[in-house]
Design an enzyme around this catalytic site. Structure first.
Site, PDB file in Angstrom:
ATOM      1  N   LYS A  65       1.027  -1.152   0.044  1.00 44.15           N
ATOM      2  CA  LYS A  65       0.044  -0.096   0.034  1.00 44.15           C
ATOM      3  C   LYS A  65       0.808   1.383   0.030  1.00 44.15           C
ATOM      4  O   LYS A  65       0.549   2.181  -0.880  1.00 44.15           O
ATOM      5  CB  LYS A  65      -0.935  -0.194   1.253  1.00 44.15           C
ATOM      6  CG  LYS A  65      -1.969  -1.086   1.149  1.00 44.15           C
ATOM      7  CD  LYS A  65      -2.933  -0.964   2.364  1.00 44.15           C
ATOM      8  CE  LYS A  65      -2.192  -1.302   3.909  1.00 44.15           C
ATOM      9  NZ  LYS A  65      -1.560  -2.692   3.913  1.00 44.15           N
ATOM     10  N   THR A  66       1.953   1.418   0.786  1.00 43.15           N
ATOM     11  CA  THR A  66       2.695   2.297   0.884  1.00 43.15           C
ATOM     12  C   THR A  66       3.704   2.635  -0.401  1.00 43.15           C
ATOM     13  O   THR A  66       3.625   3.656  -1.174  1.00 43.15           O
ATOM     14  CB  THR A  66       3.869   2.248   2.036  1.00 43.15           C
ATOM     15  OG1 THR A  66       3.041   2.274   3.334  1.00 43.15           O
ATOM     16  CG2 THR A  66       4.603   3.460   2.067  1.00 43.15           C
ATOM     17  N   ASP A 110      -1.239   6.656   6.311  1.00 46.91           N
ATOM     18  CA  ASP A 110      -1.343   5.332   6.704  1.00 46.91           C
ATOM     19  C   ASP A 110      -2.155   5.152   7.895  1.00 46.91           C
ATOM     20  O   ASP A 110      -2.336   6.014   8.654  1.00 46.91           O
ATOM     21  CB  ASP A 110       0.129   4.945   6.894  1.00 46.91           C
ATOM     22  CG  ASP A 110       0.061   3.399   6.735  1.00 46.91           C
ATOM     23  OD1 ASP A 110      -0.651   2.941   6.304  1.00 46.91           O
ATOM     24  OD2 ASP A 110       1.500   3.024   7.308  1.00 46.91           O
ATOM     25  N   THR A 159      -5.469  -1.215   7.101  1.00 48.41           N
ATOM     26  CA  THR A 159      -5.654  -2.805   7.192  1.00 48.41           C
ATOM     27  C   THR A 159      -7.021  -3.187   7.694  1.00 48.41           C
ATOM     28  O   THR A 159      -7.125  -4.390   7.935  1.00 48.41           O
ATOM     29  CB  THR A 159      -4.405  -3.135   8.044  1.00 48.41           C
ATOM     30  OG1 THR A 159      -4.480  -2.449   9.501  1.00 48.41           O
ATOM     31  CG2 THR A 159      -3.125  -2.935   7.556  1.00 48.41           C
ATOM     32  N   ARG A 218       6.538  -8.169   1.768  1.00 49.81           N
ATOM     33  CA  ARG A 218       7.478  -7.862   2.874  1.00 49.81           C
ATOM     34  C   ARG A 218       8.188  -8.870   3.557  1.00 49.81           C
ATOM     35  O   ARG A 218       9.495  -9.009   3.764  1.00 49.81           O
ATOM     36  CB  ARG A 218       6.691  -6.956   3.948  1.00 49.81           C
ATOM     37  CG  ARG A 218       7.667  -6.430   5.162  1.00 49.81           C
ATOM     38  CD  ARG A 218       6.800  -5.748   6.007  1.00 49.81           C
ATOM     39  NE  ARG A 218       6.768  -4.135   5.391  1.00 49.81           N
ATOM     40  CZ  ARG A 218       5.603  -3.502   5.923  1.00 49.81           C
ATOM     41  NH1 ARG A 218       4.434  -4.103   6.673  1.00 49.81           N
ATOM     42  NH2 ARG A 218       5.463  -2.233   5.307  1.00 49.81           N
TER      43      ARG A 218
END
Length: 349
Positions: A65-66, A110, A159, A218
């Protein structure tokens, strides 16, 4: 819990992630439908010479997302401001950020579902009318001063999409959900990151790391760095399947991507409680962890992997959970691993 397979990133890991982040949409691996939709949105905005609709990205931690927020700014050729929901405690904090934006800038928030209520209400008018009302003074003499905001694009990431209020969600013109990656996509991620980091890696080594990454880029990049360390110290520096397996054995990451605590939960459920059902608090005591750690950190992946089921009567080990420990599941546990339908709803004693 081991941080090796956690989807959350600690501050020290941000620098390592930045070196392998894709910079443009064409470099982004996976999420094909979201990429195509974003490409249309951004290209049309560039051709019109105006800011695109506000963008909401939802999905589990570590899915990109980032990275996508940074790509949006890069594709638009705009400035990027980054903040987070928990950091915006007062409406004045948000007003200061909004009024400092230049025309066409991208503001990335975020964990936007954790933004304070007064700030959220201020954000409504900024998103719709590019205007904020700042209150000056207190009590009967308080005055609202309207301030114009340059046209901008808000990219929100969450999230927990279900925690967003309806008015907030409705103000986003583009909403996308990021799914977990399949092993082939993660293998591409590992291969790309290894080239950037200068890590010699065989195809079978990349596949081994990808298969243990819990569908999350990640985690794949983190495992690659840990395997690289092992290969440099205890092997010839080349990441092969054998080297990856040996390295991940050291870090207690098994072939499904389970770590020590994940296996402890399944083992306690099967060996100590006969497969369940058992309450969350009891299960947490059995593995020596807090209930919220078991519920929020371990269980989502165990449920998604089909090793554990949540029922109204408690947690139940599925047939796959029994087999993962090398044990034969008892009669009454169906092939998919879930208890029979009546038992799932607590209708059988």
């Amino acid at each position: 819990m081991s941080e090796v397979v956690s989807a959350l990133a600690d501050p020290e890991e941000r620098d390592a992630e930045a070196s392998v982040r894709p910079k443009r949409l064409g470099e982004f691996i996976g999420q094909h439908r979201v990429r195509e939709q974003l490409d249309l949105l951004l290209q049309s905005a560039v051709r019109r010479g105006s800011a695109p609709d506000h963008i909401l990205l939802s999905g589990s931690p570590g899915l990109g997302k980032t990275t996508l927020a940074m790509i949006v700014a890069a594709e638009l050729g705009s400035g990027l401001r980054i903040t987070s929901g928990p950091a915006i405690e007062r409406s004045g904090d948000l007003a200061a950020v909004l009024t400092s934006l230049a025309e066409g800038d991208v503001l990335f928030i975020d964990e936007i579902h954790r933004i304070a209520k007064p700030a959220e209400e201020l954000l409504y008018s900024a998103m719709e009318d590019f205007r904020v009302d700042v209150m000056v003074g207190k009590g009967p003499g308080a005055t609202a001063i309207p301030l114009d905001v340059e046209p901008f694009t808000l990219v929100g990431a969450t999230t927990r999409a279900g925690l967003l209020t309806g008015p907030m969600r409705d103000r986003f013109g583009f909403v996308a959900h990021l799914d977990f990656y399949d092993p082939d996509e993660l293998e591409q991620v590992v291969s790309r990151s290894s080239r950037i980091l200068g890590v010699p890696i065989a195809d079978d080594g990349a596949a081994e790391i990808a298969g243990r990454s819990r569908g999350t880029p990640r985690i794949a990049n983190r495992l690659l760095r840990r395997v690289r360390d092992y290969a440099e110290v205890r092997a010839d520096g080349v990441v092969t399947r054998q080297v990856a397996r040996a390295a991940l054995r050291v870090y207690d990451v098994d072939e499904l991507g389970l770590d020590r605590l994940d296996r402890a939960v399944i083992t306690a459920l099967v060996t100590s409680f006969g497969g369940g059902p058992v309450g969350l608090s009891t299960l947490a005591v059995a593995v020596g962890e807090q209930p919220d750690t078991v519920e929020e950190v371990c269980e989502p992946f165990l449920v998604r992997a089909g090793l554990l089921a949540r029922t109204p009567r408690g947690r139940v080990a599925t047939a796959s959970g029994w087999r993962h420990l090398g044990k034969t599941p008892p009669n009454g546990i169906f092939g998919s691993g879930a208890p029979s339908a009546p038992d799932l709803f607590g209708l059988e004693s």
